[in-house]
Write an enzyme that holds these catalytic residues in place. Sequence first.
Site: not given
Ligand code: PEP
Length: 248
Positions: A7-9, A166, A172, A96, A94, A208
């Site tokens: 996931n490149w956000k 998640e 993050g 976010e 997600h 993470s």
């Molecule tokens: C994500 O954005 O789905 C995610 C898991 O981010 P990170 O790996 O940076 O925690």
Amino acid sequence: MAIFAANWKMHLGPSEVRQFAQRFSAKVPPRPGQRLVFFPSAVSVEAATEAFAARTDIEIGCQDVHWEPKGAFTGATSVALAASAGARCVLIGHSERRHVFGESDEDTRRKVRAVLDGGLDPFLCVGEKLEQREAGETERVVVRQLEAACDGLSPAEAGRLVIAYEPVWAIGTGRNATPDDAAAVHRTIRSVLTARGGESVPILYGGSVNQKNVQALMARPEIDGVLVGGASLDPDGWAEVVTFGQAV
Ligand code: PEP
């Protein structure tokens, strides 16, 4: 088949995606049974599709869509527009989107419906906040999010989902759920999916994940893959995550 999803956000524009693809492809050749998914920003979906066109083991997805097929929704992307740029799947719900943009369970349900109707595959994200985990509400929250998003799906439709568990507190933050914690939630998710006809739906873990912890997570039979943000942005680092995770 293990799934490694990136996931490149709000990172990597079209030219950066082309550079990434070149470097990553040199490090991670196609392998039988390998399924790699990239979720670039909407502006980079077409570039990613073209850059990985020779790779049948790689698919490109969109990070979000609107549930409406068209209309006056400034800034939004419809399923058909995502598909026309090459997307074959869409991230939905997600954390976010849920907690920064205020998306509700009902929004995720509409998006799952729209994505399925548009012929793409939904990657549905579920996960609890820290205060919910500390209050012992993890299962209740995850099951509620899952049931709401799956409301009205036929068994065949449920079978097209990919789920990403998640925990919000792990995204993050550098903190991640232990493999045991993640596996326990995955078992709960599996039982909900099985009751809906989605017994073979892949369940990914996200939060993470990196080169150091991917093997311990992938060693658990309950974990079918990973969804990764930060550690997927650098082609060398992401190649390592994929390679280490597949070596389990
Ligand atoms: C994500 O954005 O789905 C995610 C898991 O981010 P990170 O790996 O940076 O925690």
